[in-house]
Design a protein around this motif. Sequence first.
Motif, PDB file in Angstrom:
ATOM      1  N   VAL A 119      -2.833  -4.152   6.483  1.00 13.31           N
ATOM      2  CA  VAL A 119      -1.543  -4.124   7.189  1.00 13.31           C
ATOM      3  C   VAL A 119      -1.700  -3.641   8.632  1.00 13.31           C
ATOM      4  CG1 VAL A 119       0.737  -3.044   7.249  1.00 13.31           C
ATOM      5  CG2 VAL A 119      -0.140  -3.961   5.105  1.00 13.31           C
ATOM      6  N   PRO A 120      -2.370  -2.506   8.890  1.00 12.46           N
ATOM      7  CA  PRO A 120      -2.552  -2.101  10.301  1.00 12.46           C
ATOM      8  C   PRO A 120      -3.365  -3.107  11.119  1.00 12.46           C
ATOM      9  CG  PRO A 120      -2.997  -0.257   8.830  1.00 12.46           C
ATOM     10  CD  PRO A 120      -2.901  -1.480   7.970  1.00 12.46           C
ATOM     11  N   LEU A 121      -4.375  -3.739  10.507  1.00 10.02           N
ATOM     12  CA  LEU A 121      -5.168  -4.713  11.251  1.00 10.02           C
ATOM     13  C   LEU A 121      -4.331  -5.925  11.641  1.00 10.02           C
ATOM     14  CD1 LEU A 121      -8.633  -4.711   9.424  1.00 10.02           C
ATOM     15  CD2 LEU A 121      -8.081  -3.776  11.676  1.00 10.02           C
ATOM     16  N   LEU A 122      -3.532  -6.434  10.710  1.00  9.80           N
ATOM     17  CA  LEU A 122      -2.674  -7.565  11.027  1.00  9.80           C
ATOM     18  C   LEU A 122      -1.631  -7.183  12.070  1.00  9.80           C
ATOM     19  CD1 LEU A 122      -2.157  -9.057   7.445  1.00  9.80           C
ATOM     20  CD2 LEU A 122      -3.607  -9.952   9.272  1.00  9.80           C
ATOM     21  N   ALA A 123      -1.076  -5.974  11.926  1.00 17.21           N
ATOM     22  CA  ALA A 123      -0.097  -5.512  12.913  1.00 17.21           C
ATOM     23  C   ALA A 123      -0.746  -5.341  14.278  1.00 17.21           C
ATOM     24  CB  ALA A 123       0.522  -4.196  12.446  1.00 17.21           C
ATOM     25  N   ALA A 124      -1.995  -4.863  14.308  1.00 18.66           N
ATOM     26  CA  ALA A 124      -2.702  -4.716  15.586  1.00 18.66           C
ATOM     27  C   ALA A 124      -2.884  -6.063  16.269  1.00 18.66           C
ATOM     28  CB  ALA A 124      -4.063  -4.050  15.349  1.00 18.66           C
ATOM     29  N   ALA A 125      -3.219  -7.089  15.485  1.00 17.43           N
ATOM     30  CA  ALA A 125      -3.374  -8.425  16.063  1.00 17.43           C
ATOM     31  C   ALA A 125      -2.054  -8.929  16.639  1.00 17.43           C
ATOM     32  CB  ALA A 125      -3.897  -9.391  14.999  1.00 17.43           C
ATOM     33  N   CYS A 126      -0.966  -8.708  15.899  1.00 17.15           N
ATOM     34  CA  CYS A 126       0.349  -9.168  16.378  1.00 17.15           C
ATOM     35  C   CYS A 126       0.772  -8.429  17.640  1.00 17.15           C
ATOM     36  CB  CYS A 126       1.393  -8.982  15.277  1.00 17.15           C
ATOM     37  SG  CYS A 126       1.146 -10.050  13.831  1.00 17.15           S
ATOM     38  N   THR A 127       0.586  -7.121  17.664  1.00 16.35           N
ATOM     39  CA  THR A 127       0.984  -6.348  18.848  1.00 16.35           C
ATOM     40  C   THR A 127       0.120  -6.688  20.057  1.00 16.35           C
ATOM     41  OG1 THR A 127      -0.417  -4.514  18.062  1.00 16.35           O
ATOM     42  CG2 THR A 127       1.944  -4.418  17.544  1.00 16.35           C
ATOM     43  N   LEU A 128      -1.129  -7.061  19.811  1.00 18.92           N
ATOM     44  CA  LEU A 128      -1.989  -7.455  20.928  1.00 18.92           C
ATOM     45  C   LEU A 128      -1.498  -8.753  21.557  1.00 18.92           C
ATOM     46  CD1 LEU A 128      -4.549  -6.492  22.386  1.00 18.92           C
ATOM     47  CD2 LEU A 128      -5.878  -7.944  20.849  1.00 18.92           C
ATOM     48  N   VAL A 129      -1.051  -9.681  20.707  1.00 18.21           N
ATOM     49  CA  VAL A 129      -0.503 -10.937  21.227  1.00 18.21           C
ATOM     50  C   VAL A 129       0.770 -10.693  22.020  1.00 18.21           C
ATOM     51  CG1 VAL A 129       0.518 -13.151  20.549  1.00 18.21           C
ATOM     52  CG2 VAL A 129      -1.556 -12.319  19.403  1.00 18.21           C
ATOM     53  N   LEU A 130       1.553  -9.701  21.582  1.00 16.42           N
ATOM     54  CA  LEU A 130       2.833  -9.397  22.228  1.00 16.42           C
ATOM     55  C   LEU A 130       2.697  -8.284  23.256  1.00 16.42           C
ATOM     56  CD1 LEU A 130       5.067  -9.511  19.018  1.00 16.42           C
ATOM     57  CD2 LEU A 130       4.885 -11.269  20.808  1.00 16.42           C
ATOM     58  N   GLY A 131       1.576  -8.262  23.959  1.00 15.37           N
ATOM     59  CA  GLY A 131       1.298  -7.182  24.896  1.00 15.37           C
ATOM     60  C   GLY A 131       2.316  -7.030  26.009  1.00 15.37           C
ATOM     61  N   ARG A 132       2.995  -8.104  26.365  1.00 14.42           N
ATOM     62  CA  ARG A 132       3.988  -8.045  27.443  1.00 14.42           C
ATOM     63  C   ARG A 132       5.395  -7.745  26.937  1.00 14.42           C
ATOM     64  NH1 ARG A 132       2.070 -10.000  32.247  1.00 14.42           N
ATOM     65  NH2 ARG A 132       0.053 -11.066  32.191  1.00 14.42           N
ATOM     66  N   ARG A 133       5.514  -7.476  25.654  1.00  7.80           N
ATOM     67  CA  ARG A 133       6.834  -7.209  25.073  1.00  7.80           C
ATOM     68  C   ARG A 133       6.775  -5.894  24.305  1.00  7.80           C
ATOM     69  NH1 ARG A 133       8.785 -12.540  22.044  1.00  7.80           N
ATOM     70  NH2 ARG A 133      10.707 -11.297  21.988  1.00  7.80           N
ATOM     71  N   PRO A 134       6.887  -4.748  24.995  1.00  9.88           N
ATOM     72  CA  PRO A 134       6.761  -3.432  24.361  1.00  9.88           C
ATOM     73  C   PRO A 134       7.737  -3.205  23.207  1.00  9.88           C
ATOM     74  CG  PRO A 134       6.729  -3.228  26.748  1.00  9.88           C
ATOM     75  CD  PRO A 134       7.101  -4.635  26.450  1.00  9.88           C
ATOM     76  N   ARG A 135       8.960  -3.686  23.357  1.00  6.36           N
ATOM     77  CA  ARG A 135       9.934  -3.470  22.290  1.00  6.36           C
ATOM     78  C   ARG A 135       9.520  -4.204  21.023  1.00  6.36           C
ATOM     79  NH1 ARG A 135      16.185  -4.007  23.687  1.00  6.36           N
ATOM     80  NH2 ARG A 135      15.477  -2.244  24.986  1.00  6.36           N
ATOM     81  N   ALA A 136       9.036  -5.426  21.159  1.00 11.22           N
ATOM     82  CA  ALA A 136       8.561  -6.172  19.992  1.00 11.22           C
ATOM     83  C   ALA A 136       7.352  -5.482  19.357  1.00 11.22           C
ATOM     84  CB  ALA A 136       8.204  -7.601  20.397  1.00 11.22           C
ATOM     85  N   GLN A 137       6.480  -4.928  20.202  1.00  8.62           N
ATOM     86  CA  GLN A 137       5.335  -4.175  19.672  1.00  8.62           C
ATOM     87  C   GLN A 137       5.801  -3.016  18.801  1.00  8.62           C
ATOM     88  OE1 GLN A 137       3.003  -3.092  23.188  1.00  8.62           O
ATOM     89  NE2 GLN A 137       1.419  -4.498  22.505  1.00  8.62           N
ATOM     90  N   ARG A 138       6.806  -2.300  19.287  1.00 11.43           N
ATOM     91  CA  ARG A 138       7.291  -1.147  18.524  1.00 11.43           C
ATOM     92  C   ARG A 138       7.927  -1.584  17.208  1.00 11.43           C
ATOM     93  NH1 ARG A 138       8.778   0.608  23.912  1.00 11.43           N
ATOM     94  NH2 ARG A 138      10.927  -0.100  23.633  1.00 11.43           N
ATOM     95  N   TRP A 139       8.635  -2.711  17.226  1.00  9.31           N
ATOM     96  CA  TRP A 139       9.273  -3.193  16.011  1.00  9.31           C
ATOM     97  C   TRP A 139       8.262  -3.682  14.976  1.00  9.31           C
ATOM     98  CZ3 TRP A 139      13.816  -2.181  14.193  1.00  9.31           C
ATOM     99  CH2 TRP A 139      14.876  -1.880  15.067  1.00  9.31           C
ATOM    100  N   ILE A 140       7.068  -3.983  15.408  1.00  4.77           N
ATOM    101  CA  ILE A 140       5.987  -4.338  14.470  1.00  4.77           C
ATOM    102  C   ILE A 140       5.250  -3.090  13.997  1.00  4.77           C
ATOM    103  CG2 ILE A 140       3.749  -5.499  14.278  1.00  4.77           C
ATOM    104  CD1 ILE A 140       4.839  -7.636  16.173  1.00  4.77           C
ATOM    105  N   THR A 141       4.983  -2.167  14.924  1.00  2.00           N
ATOM    106  CA  THR A 141       4.159  -0.997  14.621  1.00  2.00           C
ATOM    107  C   THR A 141       4.834  -0.064  13.623  1.00  2.00           C
ATOM    108  OG1 THR A 141       3.138  -1.089  16.805  1.00  2.00           O
ATOM    109  CG2 THR A 141       2.973   0.984  15.606  1.00  2.00           C
ATOM    110  N   LEU A 142       6.081   0.293  13.877  1.00  2.00           N
ATOM    111  CA  LEU A 142       6.742   1.261  13.011  1.00  2.00           C
ATOM    112  C   LEU A 142       6.883   0.778  11.571  1.00  2.00           C
ATOM    113  CD1 LEU A 142       9.440   2.789  15.398  1.00  2.00           C
ATOM    114  CD2 LEU A 142       7.423   3.908  14.431  1.00  2.00           C
ATOM    115  N   PRO A 143       7.371  -0.447  11.310  1.00  2.00           N
ATOM    116  CA  PRO A 143       7.413  -0.907   9.914  1.00  2.00           C
ATOM    117  C   PRO A 143       6.034  -0.968   9.257  1.00  2.00           C
ATOM    118  CG  PRO A 143       8.817  -2.280  11.282  1.00  2.00           C
ATOM    119  CD  PRO A 143       8.037  -1.402  12.210  1.00  2.00           C
TER     120      PRO A 143
END
Length: 546
Positions: free
Chosen positions: A18-42
Amino acid sequence: MTDSTQLIAVLTPLPVLVPLLAAACTLVLGRRPRAQRWITLPALVSVVAISAVLLFLADRDGTTAVQVGGWESPIGITLVVDRLSALMLVVSSIVLLAVMMYAIGQGISDGNDDQPVSIFLPTYLALTAGVCNAFLAGDLFNLYVGFEVLLAASFVLLTIGGSADRVRAGVSYVMVSMVSSIIFLAGIAFAYAATGTLNFADMALRMDEVDSATRNAIFAVLLVGFGIKAAVFPLSAWLPDSYPTAPAPVTAVFAGLLTKVGVYAIMRTHSLIFPQGALDNVLLVSGLLTMLVGIFGAIAQNDIKRLLSFTLVSHIGYMIFGIGLGSVTGLSGSIYYIAHHILVQTTLFLVVGLIERQAGSSSLRRLGGLAAASPVLAVVFLIPALNLGGIPPFSGFIGKVALLQAGAADGSVLAWILVAGGTATSLLTLYVVARVWSKAFWRARADAPEGGLADVSPSALLDQSGRTIAFDQRADVGRMPGPMLAPTVGLVVVGLALTVFAGPLVRISDRAAENLRDRSVYITAVLGDDDGSVDTEQPSREEAPR
């Protein structure tokens, strides 16, 4: 296969995946901090929930091994869930979630200019995956992979911001970690050469047939590698210079959690692969020196971050004390104390971040009057500080009493010396936190030697003699953002829960320690005994005079 076994087989890889997949998603969304947070916290909330379910199932049904990729042990990658690994997952995931909420709150308060969130969140999730992988690893090489993921992620986190101090500390940290990794890799090579396997359970059986001198030499190499990561004396000098320069959330998770991964590795290999006890005296002496050197270093510090870094080193000694004793009581005390210390040490470093927000500094020479300026901050500091000092009835007292009782039950001269050293360290820890309380919170700020400089910005102008002639006031002084305070208070509450629910938690620690002492439970879960060919009897300990 029962429904419970199937559920564990499904859930066990998830704290890593789960953290690895979330890390990949947040890396793709590097220019969208709010989207990163919505992925990281869940993602981190789900890791907490999964870990809690694994702990419940492991405590109810016992140890379970999951073979990844369909390869049977000891050839394939094995993930093992027992009471110890599940408990470490639960405590670690709670801390990782709280620190992430704190970091997100800090980023929201400061904006994203000074903290590159696009890098921070994916790296932090990778760190989470590395921690979980280390706790679940059922073989030496997978444990090594977990450590290397931690190293790569921690270097990035340690140098975030790019200041000279952080880069210098990061380079020092990486050099020490690389040396540790090389030694660990050498230990893996020696263990494989001697046994022909890297699977923990299979190696435990084959290591019994290895010559005792060779076996002890392999364990000594692994102890050095793990001892550096755990900051055990005399391998701990790197820590106080590396951690305090990092941002508050990074320092908190490093201090509270990463050293415990090294302690976990020592506990697992000692009890499972090298249970003969030949190096127990080395562990006990090292534990004693770690306690004393660490706490004496803390007494000499004027910066709260460095002071807490030295207390971190000191209290690692308690955990090594219980491992060196090797008894069920000693191991149980160490397990409970690891859980306690992860929570309390992390909380205190987060509180230091709040102190810097409130007063502009973490130096005792510049602080004063914080109790009057912020009673909430005073309470949030005082509770975990007393807990660290071992004041009854807090969890620190419970853990220390368990370890001291184990030492008294051992009855050897060295064990009694450890009991005396542990008692002295506890009293000196109380003195250290009382010193911080009296200087930073109780005295008037005007009485501090450098009280007027607490809120000077790092860009202050100095004359040739070093005196301040002009400076800008720090814009964040006097502000203690709610999004940073809330997770800190949450960790204080969880730390108190270790006291309120001490009975059930100690019983879990006892059962985990019993499993460690009876290694047949682990071996049977991984290798099975259907054909009757697996000898799971634990060899007698090689008792050396203490």
